[in-house]
Design an enzyme around this catalytic site. Structure first.
Site, short mmCIF file in Angstrom:
data_model
loop_
_atom_site.label_atom_id
_atom_site.label_comp_id
_atom_site.label_asym_id
_atom_site.label_seq_id
_atom_site.Cartn_x
_atom_site.Cartn_y
_atom_site.Cartn_z
N CYS A 198 -4.91 -3.48 7.72
CA CYS A 198 -5.94 -4.00 6.82
C CYS A 198 -6.26 -3.04 5.69
O CYS A 198 -7.22 -3.25 4.95
CB CYS A 198 -7.21 -4.34 7.59
SG CYS A 198 -8.02 -2.93 8.36
N ASP A 243 -8.27 5.16 5.82
CA ASP A 243 -8.82 6.27 6.58
C ASP A 243 -7.73 7.01 7.36
O ASP A 243 -7.75 8.25 7.46
CB ASP A 243 -9.88 5.78 7.56
CG ASP A 243 -11.27 5.73 6.92
OD1 ASP A 243 -11.52 6.53 6.00
OD2 ASP A 243 -12.09 4.91 7.34
N HIS A 297 -15.59 3.70 -15.33
CA HIS A 297 -16.00 2.38 -14.88
C HIS A 297 -15.17 1.28 -15.53
O HIS A 297 -14.85 0.28 -14.88
CB HIS A 297 -17.48 2.17 -15.21
CG HIS A 297 -18.38 3.01 -14.37
ND1 HIS A 297 -19.61 3.45 -14.81
CD2 HIS A 297 -18.24 3.50 -13.10
CE1 HIS A 297 -20.18 4.17 -13.85
NE2 HIS A 297 -19.38 4.21 -12.83
N ARG A 323 -15.88 -7.06 11.94
CA ARG A 323 -15.94 -5.64 12.29
C ARG A 323 -17.40 -5.26 12.49
O ARG A 323 -18.25 -5.55 11.64
CB ARG A 323 -15.34 -4.78 11.17
CG ARG A 323 -15.33 -3.29 11.50
CD ARG A 323 -14.70 -2.47 10.40
NE ARG A 323 -15.49 -2.48 9.17
CZ ARG A 323 -15.10 -1.94 8.02
NH1 ARG A 323 -13.92 -1.35 7.94
NH2 ARG A 323 -15.87 -1.97 6.95
N GLU A 373 -7.90 4.25 12.95
CA GLU A 373 -8.14 5.04 11.74
C GLU A 373 -8.01 6.54 11.99
O GLU A 373 -7.97 7.32 11.05
CB GLU A 373 -9.56 4.76 11.23
CG GLU A 373 -9.83 3.30 10.94
CD GLU A 373 -11.32 3.00 10.86
OE1 GLU A 373 -11.82 2.88 9.73
OE2 GLU A 373 -11.96 2.87 11.92
N ARG A 392 -10.06 10.55 0.44
CA ARG A 392 -9.63 9.54 -0.53
C ARG A 392 -10.60 9.38 -1.69
O ARG A 392 -10.26 8.76 -2.68
CB ARG A 392 -9.39 8.20 0.16
CG ARG A 392 -10.54 7.65 0.98
CD ARG A 392 -10.05 6.49 1.84
NE ARG A 392 -11.02 5.98 2.78
CZ ARG A 392 -11.73 4.87 2.59
NH1 ARG A 392 -11.56 4.19 1.48
NH2 ARG A 392 -12.58 4.45 3.50
#
Length: 861
Positions: A793, A745, A482, A625, A721, A755
């Site tokens: 994007c 993607d 983290h 989107r 994608e 990923r």
């Protein structure tokens, strides 16, 4: 007659339970007092209020008092209240573990009938027998040896872990918090690895299950709400605990390294993160590092950038509570418990402050790291373990440290690196409470120079000031930790896993850190310093120039305009995008309105939020989107079946068309907004023309429902994608105004490398020639500017090295995180387009992503 006290987190729940029990008394009166909630609406329990309720019930009764509690910290508060009572009253009080609602009903009836205190408690404890007998329930599931998986009166079920990183901190925190809400004893075990049963309400114990993707977990529940708890927790597990994928893409995994030694067993030539570096002579490796050579343990690039400055070894001065033992029988045990609970409250406020600051600086997704830390402070196992030790004569700090150490060691012993790293979160939370007990400062000034440490807690990383910290070097750490995620979000150059030798670097020694190449230079010679400073100054000059020009259009050297847009997921992101000079919002992730709630937002609520985003961008075009959830991003109010591979399942436009009522409401909101501001409407995860045509038909119906003509500034496009979509882009071209290529993607589907999976993350390089050829296919289908606009994007759009390549392929819009807008605009201005076209042709013929990167490096000089 026996008096009864009801202890609950909810005032409304307690009052309703008392009202129900009173209905069963048929006019008889039983002394019942309520100690519930912190006020009429705030959930929580207060030991002082419980003391008052017990005292009043005892005064109204002559047979003693039975205390019923709902769950979790209510039990701990009741125990503390018992210690605060006078000895005479305490002897007449009995804490009863029975279920609250059923237990209260039978307890009240028994008390009204003249039963003794023990009889009232026994009746309450057995209140569920009739209910269990009536319901029956499924037969217990057999375990690996064929013995029953549950005990008498228990319900048992199992599910398979689908989360990319297993049952790590965030989903475990969701599970623990939900489990505490039920009047039931709920436990889990990892059936795959054969662990023992652990309490579902304990975040620290859940971590010891070592639950990884594909592992089968078994749940068993017993108590008043066992059936409801089992059903809801099972559904929660099947949909992945409503976890959304991190917005930060993991970097390639680090080579396997041994876990760092625990602070109390660290070798003498290393310095753990919570102590000052040793004053003894540095090791041979450290002397080699100090001679100006690279640290030989191959540091791993964790956060891009170049930083040069004096070394600042981390000193936290964490308290060591081993000298605080209290003699057995000391009368101040209640005082020690109050000290601990006060320290926990102080730590909670400190974590909330850090979380708020992190949300402002790096966004809500990264700040949610601290939600798991807050959940740990309510962990009944951690608090209960400390409480037991205090009862045994330990001081507050000693008891808490021992409880934390037990939870830390259990996590640190796990085999999985990702879950093992969560032990650091337990240690971080524990240290914050210890500092509060010691009266230490809640906030420490951010250091200056190059911070050198064994590791960082998330709170320490979040508190760093990027204007003061030149870079960070961690001896240990990992790319999935983290703290590392926060360093990347803050834009601080960093390397991890540099080895223990760096801990011996003397304070003030000049250190250079390259967070792109993964290099650390200690005390470089004059010539190397000069070259490094020139490079750093050049990068700083470029950044200043980019910021100065960020509100100007981005055009290539040949005068070709390129839009540089921002990816946003909140109004705060939109404000940051406007400040950074974004030309438009190239991607608005509308799912931020749908996640973390009990029902879907209606058209009016969505319209309001979209208008807020448009206002923050001062009339710039916004690309909305449509809802992109399902599979890996489920909704709690939209149950979907568990899928073996959710990335290939019911998600994006597939789910929207399967639940048209959701899409219809969203399209209506979009149409209404589009009448007043330029809007691009984008459908995600489109793979067939039929999907696009069906979505466009629903858009036409939304326009008709809105009662106005089609908005003149409304444009429609799709995300690319899926490889098949890229290869047949010419089929889609007549039906869209733009293509937006989501390289994240597209890369994982093209290279069959998820990923979110660190084991294959290194394979998922968007510069792979196979991915580039798909981008090229979309640009060619778009007609080289004569047809639909082509945008990118994904993360590749923010890679300044890749900008000439993308423009050479035909991309004319780049949508990036707001922080990256100025630099990407400046990269566009440096592109000679004819040469970029030639570069693109060479990259399509390259044999690997490495070869492509070499071509790009040579091209940019």
């Amino acid at each position: 007659m026996v008096g009864i006290v009801v202890v609950s987190h909810s005032r409304a729940l307690a009052d309703a339970a008392v009202a129900l029990a009173s209905e069963m008394l048929h006019g008889q009166r039983v002394p019942i007092e309520v100690a519930a909630g912190l006020d009429e609406t705030t959930f929580g329990t207060d030991a002082t209020a419980i003391v008052t309720a017990i005292t009043e019930a005892d005064a109204a009764a002559d047979g003693g008092v039975v205390v019923l509690m709902d769950l979790g910290s209510a039990v701990l508060s009741a125990e503390l209240a018992l210690e605060l009572l006078d000895d005479e009253v305490r002897e007449r009080v009995l804490l009863c573990p029975a279920s609250l609602v059923e237990g209260l009903v039978v307890a009240a009836v028994s008390a009204a009938g003249g039963a003794s205190r023990a009889e009232v408690a026994a009746e309450a404890d057995g209140a569920l027998a009739g209910k269990l007998a009536q319901l029956g329930g499924p037969a217990p599931a057999p375990d690996e040896t064929g013995s029953p998986g549950g005990r008498p009166g228990e319900l048992v079920a199992s599910f398979t872990v689908v989360n990319p990183h297993g049952l790590h901190a965030r989903p475990a925190a969701v599970l623990a918090a939900r489990a505490r809400e039920f009047d039931a004893q709920v436990e889990l075990r990892n059936r795959t690895t054969g662990t023992g049963w652990v309490p579902a309400a304990s975040l620290s114990k859940l971590g010891t299950l070592g639950a990884l993707p594909g592992h089968q977990l078994e749940i068993r529940a017993k108590g008043g709400q066992a059936e409801q708890a089992l059903d809801e927790l099972l559904a929660l597990g099947l949909r992945g605990f409503d976890e959304s994928p991190s917005s930060v893409r993991p970097a390639p995994p680090a080579p396997a390294r041994p876990a760092p030694p625990a602070p109390d067993t660290a070798p003498s030539d290393t310095a753990p993160s919570d102590t000052a570096p040793s004053d003894t002579a540095p090791s041979a490796a450290a002397r080699s590092a100090a001679a100006g050579r690279e640290v030989t343990t191959a540091p791993i690039a964790a956060s891009p950038g170049l930083g040069i400055g004096p070394a600042y070894p981390l000193r936290t001065d964490a308290p060591v509570p081993v000298d605080e033992a209290i003699l057995e029988g000391d009368p101040d045990r209640a005082a020690e418990w109050r000290r601990l609970t006060d320290a926990v409250d102080n730590a909670r406020e400190d974590i909330r402050r850090v979380r708020s600051r992190a949300a402002e600086q790096v966004g809500e997704a990264e700040a949610s790291i601290f939600d798991a830390h807050l959940a740990m402070l309510d962990d009944p196992e951690l608090l209960g373990g400390a409480h037991t030790r205090i009862d045994g004569g330990a001081a507050a700090a000693t008891a808490w440290a021992a409880s934390i150490a037990e939870a830390h060691d259990a996590l640190a012993a796990l085999e999985d690196e990702y879950l093992r790293a969560r032990a650091a979160d337990v240690r971080a939370v524990g240290d914050q409470v210890l500092r509060a007990l010691a009266g230490g400062p809640a906030e420490v000034a951010s250091p200056e120079g190059v911070l050198v440490a064994a590791d960082l807690t998330p709170a320490q990383a979040a508190e760093l000031d990027a204007a003061r910290v030149d870079a960070v070097v961690l001896a240990y750490g990992s790319l999935t930790a983290h703290a590392t995620i926060l360093l990347r979000a803050l834009g601080i150059p960093a390397v991890v896993a540099a080895g223990p030798a760096v801990l011996a670097i003397p304070e003030g020694t000049l250190v250079a850190v390259d967070g792109i190449r993964g290099e650390v230079l200690v005390d470089p010679d004059t010539e190397v310093q000069r070259a490094l400073r020139e490079r750093a100054e050049a990068l700083a000059d470029q950044d200043r120039e980019a910021r100065a020009l960020t509100n100007q259009p981005a055009t290539t050297l040949n005068g070709v305009p390129v839009s540089v847009a921002a990816n946003i997921g909140s109004v705060a992101d939109a404000l940051a995008a406007a400040e950074r000079g974004a030309d438009l919002a190239g991607l608005v992730r509308t799912e931020f309105l749908f996640l973390g709630r009990d029902r879907a937002p209606d058209a009016a609520e969505q319209e309001h939020s979209y208008r807020e985003i448009a206002a923050a961008l001062h009339g710039r075009r916004i690309t909305l989107r449509t809802l992109d959830v399902g599979g890996d991003k489920p909704l709690s109010y939209l149950p979907t079946p568990a899928e073996a591979n959710p990335f290939l399942g019911l998600r994006g436009i597939r789910l929207a068309l399967a639940r048209p009522e959701l899409l219809a409401e969203q399209l209506l909101a979009v149409v209404r907004v589009a009448h007043d501001t330029p809007v691009d409407l984008m459908f995600p995860m489109v793979s067939t023309l039929d999907e696009l045509l069906a979505a466009r038909q629903m858009l036409a119906e939304a326009i008709e429902t809105a009662g106005e003509a089609e908005p003149p500034e409304l444009r429609v496009g799709i995300m690319v994608e899926v490889p098949a979509t890229a290869l047949k882009a010419a089929v889609f071209a007549p039906h869209v105004d733009f293509f937006s290529i989501g390289t994240n993607d597209l890369t994982q589907y093209t290279l069959a490398a998820e990923r979110g999976n660190d084991n294959v993350a290194a394979l998922g390089d968007p510069l792979d020639p196979g991915v580039l050829r798909l981008i090229d296919a979309v640009c060619r289908a778009a007609g080289g500017g004569a047809g639909p606009l082509v945008a990118v994007c994904g993360e590749l759009a923010a890679d300044e090295l890749a900008v000439p390549l993308l423009l050479g392929l035909g991309v004319r819009e780049l949508s990036v995180n707001p922080r990256a807008v100025p630099g990407v605009k400046q990269a566009v201005r440096a592109v000679d387009l004819p040469k970029a076209v030639e570069l693109a042709a060479r990259t399509l013929r390259a044999e690997s992503a490495t070869a492509v990167r070499t071509l790009l490096t040579e091209f940019t000089g």
